[in-house]
Design a protein around this motif. Structure first.
Motif, mmCIF file in Angstrom:
data_model
loop_
_atom_site.group_PDB
_atom_site.id
_atom_site.type_symbol
_atom_site.label_atom_id
_atom_site.label_comp_id
_atom_site.label_asym_id
_atom_site.label_seq_id
_atom_site.Cartn_x
_atom_site.Cartn_y
_atom_site.Cartn_z
ATOM 1 N N ASN A 157 -14.904 27.828 -12.033
ATOM 2 C CA ASN A 157 -14.824 27.763 -10.567
ATOM 3 C C ASN A 157 -16.165 27.634 -9.870
ATOM 4 O OD1 ASN A 157 -14.583 29.173 -8.044
ATOM 5 N ND2 ASN A 157 -12.850 30.146 -8.771
ATOM 6 N N PRO A 158 -16.039 26.494 -8.763
ATOM 7 C CA PRO A 158 -17.532 26.300 -8.155
ATOM 8 C C PRO A 158 -18.045 27.368 -7.503
ATOM 9 C CG PRO A 158 -15.602 24.358 -8.097
ATOM 10 C CD PRO A 158 -15.071 25.482 -8.785
ATOM 11 N N ALA A 159 -17.029 28.119 -6.912
ATOM 12 C CA ALA A 159 -17.797 29.208 -6.322
ATOM 13 C C ALA A 159 -18.167 30.412 -7.003
ATOM 14 C CB ALA A 159 -16.457 29.629 -5.380
ATOM 15 N N THR A 160 -17.933 30.624 -8.121
ATOM 16 C CA THR A 160 -18.017 31.843 -8.997
ATOM 17 C C THR A 160 -18.779 31.707 -10.323
ATOM 18 O OG1 THR A 160 -15.861 32.066 -10.093
ATOM 19 C CG2 THR A 160 -16.177 33.181 -7.897
ATOM 20 N N GLY A 161 -18.308 30.502 -10.555
ATOM 21 C CA GLY A 161 -18.918 29.869 -12.105
ATOM 22 C C GLY A 161 -18.237 30.515 -13.099
ATOM 23 N N GLU A 162 -17.109 31.292 -12.880
ATOM 24 C CA GLU A 162 -16.127 31.756 -13.883
ATOM 25 C C GLU A 162 -15.276 30.796 -14.472
ATOM 26 O OE1 GLU A 162 -13.694 34.687 -11.973
ATOM 27 O OE2 GLU A 162 -15.330 36.287 -12.040
ATOM 28 N N GLN A 163 -14.897 30.894 -15.786
ATOM 29 C CA GLN A 163 -14.139 29.838 -16.584
ATOM 30 C C GLN A 163 -12.656 29.831 -16.073
ATOM 31 O OE1 GLN A 163 -14.749 30.442 -20.626
ATOM 32 N NE2 GLN A 163 -15.072 28.266 -20.918
ATOM 33 N N VAL A 164 -11.996 28.712 -15.999
ATOM 34 C CA VAL A 164 -10.579 28.493 -15.534
ATOM 35 C C VAL A 164 -9.955 27.577 -16.761
ATOM 36 C CG1 VAL A 164 -9.145 27.453 -14.005
ATOM 37 C CG2 VAL A 164 -11.258 28.458 -13.184
ATOM 38 N N TYR A 165 -8.837 28.104 -17.135
ATOM 39 C CA TYR A 165 -8.256 27.364 -18.337
ATOM 40 C C TYR A 165 -7.103 26.567 -17.354
ATOM 41 C CZ TYR A 165 -5.763 25.862 -22.278
ATOM 42 O OH TYR A 165 -5.004 25.361 -23.360
ATOM 43 N N ASN A 166 -6.662 25.403 -17.837
ATOM 44 C CA ASN A 166 -5.887 24.600 -17.198
ATOM 45 C C ASN A 166 -4.580 25.241 -16.934
ATOM 46 O OD1 ASN A 166 -3.937 22.968 -19.329
ATOM 47 N ND2 ASN A 166 -5.887 23.355 -20.135
ATOM 48 N N THR A 167 -4.063 25.841 -17.852
ATOM 49 C CA THR A 167 -2.540 26.462 -17.779
ATOM 50 C C THR A 167 -2.770 28.037 -17.972
ATOM 51 O OG1 THR A 167 -2.234 26.009 -20.137
ATOM 52 C CG2 THR A 167 -1.022 24.551 -18.270
ATOM 53 N N GLY A 168 -3.910 28.688 -17.571
ATOM 54 C CA GLY A 168 -4.031 29.993 -17.593
ATOM 55 C C GLY A 168 -3.558 30.644 -16.566
ATOM 56 N N ASP A 169 -3.003 32.007 -16.646
ATOM 57 C CA ASP A 169 -2.451 32.742 -15.706
ATOM 58 C C ASP A 169 -1.982 34.077 -16.012
ATOM 59 O OD1 ASP A 169 -0.961 33.805 -13.540
ATOM 60 O OD2 ASP A 169 0.339 31.914 -13.544
ATOM 61 N N PRO A 170 -3.218 34.881 -15.608
ATOM 62 C CA PRO A 170 -3.103 36.392 -16.248
ATOM 63 C C PRO A 170 -1.834 37.033 -15.723
ATOM 64 C CG PRO A 170 -4.617 36.280 -14.642
ATOM 65 C CD PRO A 170 -4.179 34.803 -14.818
ATOM 66 N N ASP A 171 -0.947 36.626 -14.870
ATOM 67 C CA ASP A 171 0.079 37.204 -14.216
ATOM 68 C C ASP A 171 1.323 37.235 -15.597
ATOM 69 O OD1 ASP A 171 -0.834 37.866 -12.060
ATOM 70 O OD2 ASP A 171 0.005 36.299 -10.875
ATOM 71 N N TYR A 172 1.261 36.228 -16.539
ATOM 72 C CA TYR A 172 2.291 36.111 -17.432
ATOM 73 C C TYR A 172 1.639 36.272 -18.831
ATOM 74 C CZ TYR A 172 4.556 34.579 -13.234
ATOM 75 O OH TYR A 172 4.910 34.380 -12.009
#
Length: 550
Positions: free
Chosen positions: A109-124
């Protein structure tokens, strides 16, 4: 009906047989639109491997397209960062990553530097399977609609199913309104997620209960042809071929030195021909039990086979192991296509086959062939850039991390310290260009400009989503790869070996026959299938209808 181990093992064995193979049926008439659209994706298959082994193919696998279908000899991805998720986002949307938002497999994430996975979604979470952090569970990050979304919007009764050894290979082609099933490498099962449903259909439960993956325990991956047939490929056991997993020589016993099937075995299964065999067995179960193409409405099935990618990563596309796997894969495809002929009817469906990216030759092999090649290692490169920036500006860690195909700079830190960010960006670019293997570095401003003449800029622009991508985008020199380990190979460049992939069609009554030499792009796939299906192209599609006529 409950699946039995014997029936599933029979399906697996049947998919390897080449006996009784015939040329594909050619019905004289077909419905106005096909009842079933089938997309087959071979993860990590460069077009040069299809044509390079053409004399060794079965009569009805890849040859179904080459001898009896319409195929494009010069088909490419138009975007520069050619990786699995990005490619899968393009296929059925017709849009480049600049629009899909799927700029890589993962990014920060450009704002936070946190990792993002392309199909990641913690709601599921996965159904009946463990869900790791950043696991792929939904298409939330996909910003565009897919052909399956168009189909289900027009026909809610239609079914859209995506199946793959990888979460991203199932989720992204299935779109927002389809259903995805992916292989669980910890358990050997296929699972969906709670984004799609709360519990599996009974047929999925039955399939998993039969433990079909276990049928491959201690099974041997042996060369399909005599040794002399592989003279065009690099022999096994090279020092640069990764020897973990199933080793780097054939024959190889899957599960060797293990007492029983477990997570390591299930993971290793994917890096063998048996991973594809298992995935296609699940696809057969889906066609049968969901009655795809057999219910009076149009359906869509996407099957992404992951094994070739794992094999090419470990051994390189130049290897005998990759060569042999291509031939095993060809036989598995033949059996699957002939199953569809019987189950759905040869005149009732259309096949398309492509890949999500090509592959670079292993650098160490390329060097033996007189090419300039090497590995760009991120951690020491980040340290070198940060050291130079610290010396120049007196501030540490102005570069956060490498993110997808770029270097993410800490613009907030620069502002806090009163630094001119443009100067920081220019200095970082200058340092990157000093590093071995770097050919070009593009700034955000260049990527947002109208410049169409600078080499590789347009390709990297198509990979650039300004809300998700790093400010500096890097292109390595030909034959150089981003790599954190001393062996194996990868992909991800705008060069031909990574962009040139199969784009093959078959469907008597729907598409014509013959080789097409004109350049095409994988972004053309969705508009073309939409035209065949009598549907509008997805709204954000940037490709064109290739107008395949019978």
């Amino acid at each position: 009906m409950l699946f039995t181990r014997r029936r599933l093992l029979g399906l697996a064995i049947a998919s390897t047989l080449t006996a009784c193979s015939t040329t594909p049926p050619s019905p004289t008439a077909a419905p106005q639109t096909p009842k079933l659209l089938v997309l087959v994706v071979i993860d990590g298959l460069p077009m040069r491997q299809v044509t390079g082994y053409r004399d060794q193919l079965s009569t009805d696998g890849f040859a179904r397209f080459l001898d009896h279908g319409r195929w494009f000899a010069d088909a490419h991805y138009g975007h520069g960062h050619t990786v699995t998720a990005a490619g899968h986002s393009v296929m059925l949307s017709g849009a480049y990553p600049q629009r899909t938002g799927i700029i890589s497999n993962e990014w920060r994430n450009p704002a936070t530097g946190e990792q993002v996975y392309n199909t990641g979604d913690p709601d599921y979470k996965y159904i009946d399977s463990p869900t790791a952090p950043l696991a792929g569970t939904s298409p939330r990050n996909l910003k565009v609609e897919t052909l399956g979304d168009v189909l289900r919007t027009r026909s809610p009764q239609s079914k859209v199913i995506g199946i793959s050894g990888k979460d991203r290979g199932a989720i992204l082609p299935a779109g927002h309104k389809g259903t995805a099933y992916m292989y669980m490498s910890e358990t050997g099962r296929f699972a969906s997620s709670t984004y799609y449903m709360q519990q599996h259909p009974q047929w999925v439960t039955d399939f998993n209960t039969a433990k079909p993956a276990d049928a491959f325990f201690k099974k041997t991956w042996a060369p399909l042809l005599p040794e002399a047939a592989y003279a065009r490929s690099v022999p096994d056991g090279q020092s640069w071929q990764v020897a973990t997993g199933n080793g780097n020589r054939l024959p190889a016993v899957i599960g060797d030195k293990m007492d029983a099937p477990g997570p390591r075995f299930y993971g290793n299964l994917l890096a063998s021909p048996f991973g594809d065999e298992l995935t296609l067995a699940f696809a057969r179960a889906a066609v049968r039990n969901e009655k795809l193409g057999q219910r009076g409405v149009q359906d869509l099935l996407s099957v992404s086979l992951s094994s070739h990618d794992y094999i090419n990563h470990a051994f390189g596309p130049e290897s005998r192991l990759s060569h042999d796997h291509t031939l095993h894969l060809d036989r598995h495809l033949q059996a699957f296509f002939q199953f569809l002929d019987k189950e759905v009817g040869a005149g009732n469906y259309v096949l398309a086959l492509t890949a999500d990216h090509g592959f670079t030759d292993t650098p160490e092999w390329a060097i033996t062939q007189g090419r300039d090649a090497g590995r760009f290692n991120n951690p020491p490169s980040l340290l070198a850039v940060n050291t130079a920036l610290s010396e120049k500006f007196g501030v540490e860690k102005l570069a956060r991390a490498f993110s997808a195909s770029g270097l993410l700079l800490n613009d907030k830190l620069a502002a806090e310290k009163g630094l001119d960010f443009a100067a920081v960006q220019a200095a970082a670019r200058e340092e990157l260009l000093k590093l071995p293997g770097v050919a070009a570095v593009f700034t955000r401003e260049q990527l947002l400009s109208q410049d169409t003449t600078t080499p590789y800029l347009e390709a990297m622009r198509k990979s650039f989503d300004p809300t998700r991508a790093a400010q500096l985008q890097i292109v390595l020199k030909p034959n150089w790869i981003f790599s954190y380990r001393p062996g194996g190979s990868t992909h991800g460049s705008p060069y031909r070996y990574d962009t040139h992939v199969p784009l093959l069609f078959w469907g008597p009554g729907y598409v014509g026959q013959g080789e097409m030499k004109e350049r095409a792009e994988v972004a053309d796939l969705a508009p073309t299938l939409a035209a065949i299906a009598g549907l509008p192209a997805p709204a954000q599609a940037q490709g064109r209808d290739l107008r395949l006529k019978p």
